[in-house]
Motif scaffolding. Structure first.
Motif, PDB file in Angstrom:
ATOM      1  N   LEU A  25       0.823  -1.208   0.000  1.00 33.73           N
ATOM      2  CA  LEU A  25       0.000   0.000   0.000  1.00 33.73           C
ATOM      3  C   LEU A  25       0.859   1.259   0.000  1.00 33.73           C
ATOM      4  CD1 LEU A  25      -2.884  -0.981   2.431  1.00 33.73           C
ATOM      5  CD2 LEU A  25      -2.990  -0.738  -0.048  1.00 33.73           C
ATOM      6  N   LEU A  26       1.962   1.247   0.734  1.00 32.44           N
ATOM      7  CA  LEU A  26       2.854   2.405   0.745  1.00 32.44           C
ATOM      8  C   LEU A  26       3.562   2.580  -0.594  1.00 32.44           C
ATOM      9  CD1 LEU A  26       4.409   2.356   4.299  1.00 32.44           C
ATOM     10  CD2 LEU A  26       2.999   4.130   3.284  1.00 32.44           C
ATOM     11  N   ILE A  27       3.920   1.494  -1.249  1.00 30.02           N
ATOM     12  CA  ILE A  27       4.533   1.611  -2.568  1.00 30.02           C
ATOM     13  C   ILE A  27       3.517   2.162  -3.563  1.00 30.02           C
ATOM     14  CG2 ILE A  27       5.401   0.244  -4.513  1.00 30.02           C
ATOM     15  CD1 ILE A  27       7.050  -1.318  -2.539  1.00 30.02           C
ATOM     16  N   ALA A  28       2.268   1.717  -3.476  1.00 30.22           N
ATOM     17  CA  ALA A  28       1.230   2.249  -4.359  1.00 30.22           C
ATOM     18  C   ALA A  28       0.986   3.732  -4.075  1.00 30.22           C
ATOM     19  CB  ALA A  28      -0.061   1.451  -4.181  1.00 30.22           C
ATOM     20  N   ALA A  29       0.971   4.108  -2.797  1.00 26.76           N
ATOM     21  CA  ALA A  29       0.783   5.517  -2.449  1.00 26.76           C
ATOM     22  C   ALA A  29       1.969   6.350  -2.917  1.00 26.76           C
ATOM     23  CB  ALA A  29       0.603   5.664  -0.936  1.00 26.76           C
ATOM     24  N   GLY A  30       3.172   5.815  -2.827  1.00 29.50           N
ATOM     25  CA  GLY A  30       4.344   6.512  -3.327  1.00 29.50           C
ATOM     26  C   GLY A  30       4.291   6.713  -4.831  1.00 29.50           C
ATOM     27  N   PHE A  31       3.792   5.698  -5.547  1.00 28.08           N
ATOM     28  CA  PHE A  31       3.657   5.829  -6.989  1.00 28.08           C
ATOM     29  C   PHE A  31       2.617   6.891  -7.346  1.00 28.08           C
ATOM     30  CE2 PHE A  31       1.699   4.539 -11.031  1.00 28.08           C
ATOM     31  CZ  PHE A  31       2.815   4.659 -11.852  1.00 28.08           C
ATOM     32  N   VAL A  32       1.490   6.891  -6.645  1.00 29.87           N
ATOM     33  CA  VAL A  32       0.466   7.905  -6.886  1.00 29.87           C
ATOM     34  C   VAL A  32       1.017   9.298  -6.563  1.00 29.87           C
ATOM     35  CG1 VAL A  32      -1.772   8.753  -6.077  1.00 29.87           C
ATOM     36  CG2 VAL A  32      -1.471   6.338  -6.581  1.00 29.87           C
ATOM     37  N   GLY A  33       1.746   9.413  -5.477  1.00 24.63           N
ATOM     38  CA  GLY A  33       2.358  10.690  -5.128  1.00 24.63           C
ATOM     39  C   GLY A  33       3.353  11.155  -6.164  1.00 24.63           C
ATOM     40  N   LEU A  34       4.117  10.215  -6.741  1.00 23.21           N
ATOM     41  CA  LEU A  34       5.064  10.582  -7.784  1.00 23.21           C
ATOM     42  C   LEU A  34       4.335  11.066  -9.035  1.00 23.21           C
ATOM     43  CD1 LEU A  34       8.072   9.307  -6.890  1.00 23.21           C
ATOM     44  CD2 LEU A  34       8.057   9.074  -9.333  1.00 23.21           C
ATOM     45  N   VAL A  35       3.206  10.451  -9.383  1.00 23.80           N
ATOM     46  CA  VAL A  35       2.425  10.895 -10.533  1.00 23.80           C
ATOM     47  C   VAL A  35       1.861  12.294 -10.280  1.00 23.80           C
ATOM     48  CG1 VAL A  35       0.324  10.448 -11.862  1.00 23.80           C
ATOM     49  CG2 VAL A  35       1.905   8.581 -11.362  1.00 23.80           C
ATOM     50  N   VAL A  36       1.349  12.527  -9.078  1.00 26.28           N
ATOM     51  CA  VAL A  36       0.816  13.854  -8.739  1.00 26.28           C
ATOM     52  C   VAL A  36       1.932  14.895  -8.763  1.00 26.28           C
ATOM     53  CG1 VAL A  36      -0.201  15.195  -6.862  1.00 26.28           C
ATOM     54  CG2 VAL A  36      -1.142  12.974  -7.450  1.00 26.28           C
ATOM     55  N   ASP A  37       3.090  14.559  -8.222  1.00 25.07           N
ATOM     56  CA  ASP A  37       4.218  15.485  -8.255  1.00 25.07           C
ATOM     57  C   ASP A  37       4.686  15.742  -9.684  1.00 25.07           C
ATOM     58  OD1 ASP A  37       4.207  15.762  -5.531  1.00 25.07           O
ATOM     59  OD2 ASP A  37       5.808  14.302  -5.187  1.00 25.07           O
ATOM     60  N   GLY A  38       4.637  14.711 -10.516  1.00 26.57           N
ATOM     61  CA  GLY A  38       5.020  14.885 -11.912  1.00 26.57           C
ATOM     62  C   GLY A  38       4.071  15.801 -12.666  1.00 26.57           C
ATOM     63  N   THR A  39       2.776  15.625 -12.441  1.00 28.67           N
ATOM     64  CA  THR A  39       1.820  16.516 -13.118  1.00 28.67           C
ATOM     65  C   THR A  39       1.940  17.943 -12.596  1.00 28.67           C
ATOM     66  OG1 THR A  39       0.101  15.880 -11.554  1.00 28.67           O
ATOM     67  CG2 THR A  39       0.168  14.699 -13.640  1.00 28.67           C
ATOM     68  N   ARG A  40       2.190  18.100 -11.311  1.00 25.76           N
ATOM     69  CA  ARG A  40       2.399  19.440 -10.757  1.00 25.76           C
ATOM     70  C   ARG A  40       3.676  20.067 -11.322  1.00 25.76           C
ATOM     71  NH1 ARG A  40       2.579  19.215  -4.718  1.00 25.76           N
ATOM     72  NH2 ARG A  40       0.380  18.845  -4.970  1.00 25.76           N
ATOM     73  N   SER A  41       4.708  19.271 -11.523  1.00 26.85           N
ATOM     74  CA  SER A  41       5.949  19.780 -12.095  1.00 26.85           C
ATOM     75  C   SER A  41       5.762  20.181 -13.557  1.00 26.85           C
ATOM     76  CB  SER A  41       7.046  18.725 -11.994  1.00 26.85           C
ATOM     77  OG  SER A  41       7.340  18.442 -10.654  1.00 26.85           O
ATOM     78  N   ILE A  42       4.990  19.399 -14.295  1.00 29.44           N
ATOM     79  CA  ILE A  42       4.735  19.740 -15.694  1.00 29.44           C
ATOM     80  C   ILE A  42       3.911  21.017 -15.790  1.00 29.44           C
ATOM     81  CG2 ILE A  42       3.502  18.993 -17.767  1.00 29.44           C
ATOM     82  CD1 ILE A  42       4.407  16.143 -17.080  1.00 29.44           C
ATOM     83  N   ALA A  43       2.914  21.155 -14.921  1.00 34.66           N
ATOM     84  CA  ALA A  43       2.060  22.340 -14.963  1.00 34.66           C
ATOM     85  C   ALA A  43       2.824  23.605 -14.569  1.00 34.66           C
ATOM     86  CB  ALA A  43       0.865  22.158 -14.042  1.00 34.66           C
ATOM     87  N   ASN A  44       3.766  23.502 -13.670  1.00 36.81           N
ATOM     88  CA  ASN A  44       4.516  24.671 -13.207  1.00 36.81           C
ATOM     89  C   ASN A  44       5.833  24.870 -13.947  1.00 36.81           C
ATOM     90  OD1 ASN A  44       2.595  25.376 -11.314  1.00 36.81           O
ATOM     91  ND2 ASN A  44       3.526  24.097  -9.730  1.00 36.81           N
ATOM     92  N   THR A  45       6.165  23.986 -14.850  1.00 33.14           N
ATOM     93  CA  THR A  45       7.426  23.975 -15.606  1.00 33.14           C
ATOM     94  C   THR A  45       8.655  24.071 -14.691  1.00 33.14           C
ATOM     95  OG1 THR A  45       7.423  26.368 -15.988  1.00 33.14           O
ATOM     96  CG2 THR A  45       6.344  24.982 -17.660  1.00 33.14           C
ATOM     97  N   ALA A  46       8.559  23.444 -13.544  1.00 34.32           N
ATOM     98  CA  ALA A  46       9.678  23.339 -12.607  1.00 34.32           C
ATOM     99  C   ALA A  46       9.474  22.073 -11.782  1.00 34.32           C
ATOM    100  CB  ALA A  46       9.748  24.546 -11.683  1.00 34.32           C
ATOM    101  N   VAL A  47      10.561  21.442 -11.398  1.00 32.90           N
ATOM    102  CA  VAL A  47      10.465  20.217 -10.618  1.00 32.90           C
ATOM    103  C   VAL A  47       9.997  20.567  -9.211  1.00 32.90           C
ATOM    104  CG1 VAL A  47      11.740  18.248  -9.706  1.00 32.90           C
ATOM    105  CG2 VAL A  47      12.267  19.129 -11.969  1.00 32.90           C
ATOM    106  N   MET A  48       8.875  19.967  -8.805  1.00 29.41           N
ATOM    107  CA  MET A  48       8.302  20.222  -7.480  1.00 29.41           C
ATOM    108  C   MET A  48       7.892  18.898  -6.858  1.00 29.41           C
ATOM    109  SD  MET A  48       5.873  23.495  -8.197  1.00 29.41           S
ATOM    110  CE  MET A  48       5.538  23.679  -6.457  1.00 29.41           C
ATOM    111  N   PHE A  49       8.239  18.726  -5.594  1.00 31.92           N
ATOM    112  CA  PHE A  49       7.813  17.568  -4.826  1.00 31.92           C
ATOM    113  C   PHE A  49       7.026  18.047  -3.617  1.00 31.92           C
ATOM    114  CE2 PHE A  49      11.635  15.848  -6.877  1.00 31.92           C
ATOM    115  CZ  PHE A  49      11.082  14.714  -7.449  1.00 31.92           C
ATOM    116  N   MET A  50       6.034  17.262  -3.195  1.00 35.24           N
ATOM    117  CA  MET A  50       5.291  17.618  -1.991  1.00 35.24           C
ATOM    118  C   MET A  50       6.080  17.127  -0.781  1.00 35.24           C
ATOM    119  SD  MET A  50       1.479  16.624  -0.737  1.00 35.24           S
ATOM    120  CE  MET A  50       0.647  17.997  -1.469  1.00 35.24           C
TER     121      MET A  50
END
Length: 107
Positions: free
Chosen positions: A12-37
């Motif tokens: 479950l934590l690996i799945a949550a980490g993958f979902v978090g990485l996808v969300v961080d990736g979409t946020r990075s694409i939208a802001n044109t800068a690498v961003m992590f939560m």
């Protein structure tokens, strides 16, 4: 039973980490800068009333040294990578023991 729970929580934590990485990736694409939560931002969003009470509790009851260099640095790490790391650690802890070679006759 404990191995099953460790492996379940690890997956479950690996799945949550993958979902978090996808969300961080979409946020990075939208802001044109690498961003992590960061973990602190995630915990504040999940527990808005109790998260600010962590600092006084740690500095008063445990030790101020634990808050400033250790927990503050932990709260700035990316939450998705921490979920991946903890998930892998739990999967490793919940793995089946290796069969010893040459002791099959004892069964």
């Amino acid at each position: 039973m404990f191995r099953f729970l460790a492996r379940l929580v690890g997956f479950l934590l690996i799945a949550a980490g993958f979902v978090g990485l996808v969300v961080d990736g979409t946020r990075s694409i939208a802001n044109t800068a690498v961003m992590f939560m960061p973990l602190g931002e995630l915990l504040f969003a999940a527990f808005p009333k109790t998260f600010p009470l962590i600092e006084p509790a740690v500095t008063r009851h445990i030790h101020p040294f634990l808050w400033n260099p250790i927990l503050l640095n932990l709260f700035t790490l990316p939450a998705s990578l921490l979920a991946f790391g903890l998930g892998v650690l739990l999967l490793w802890a919940g793995r089946k023991p290796v069969e010893p070679i040459g002791y099959l006759a004892r069964r």
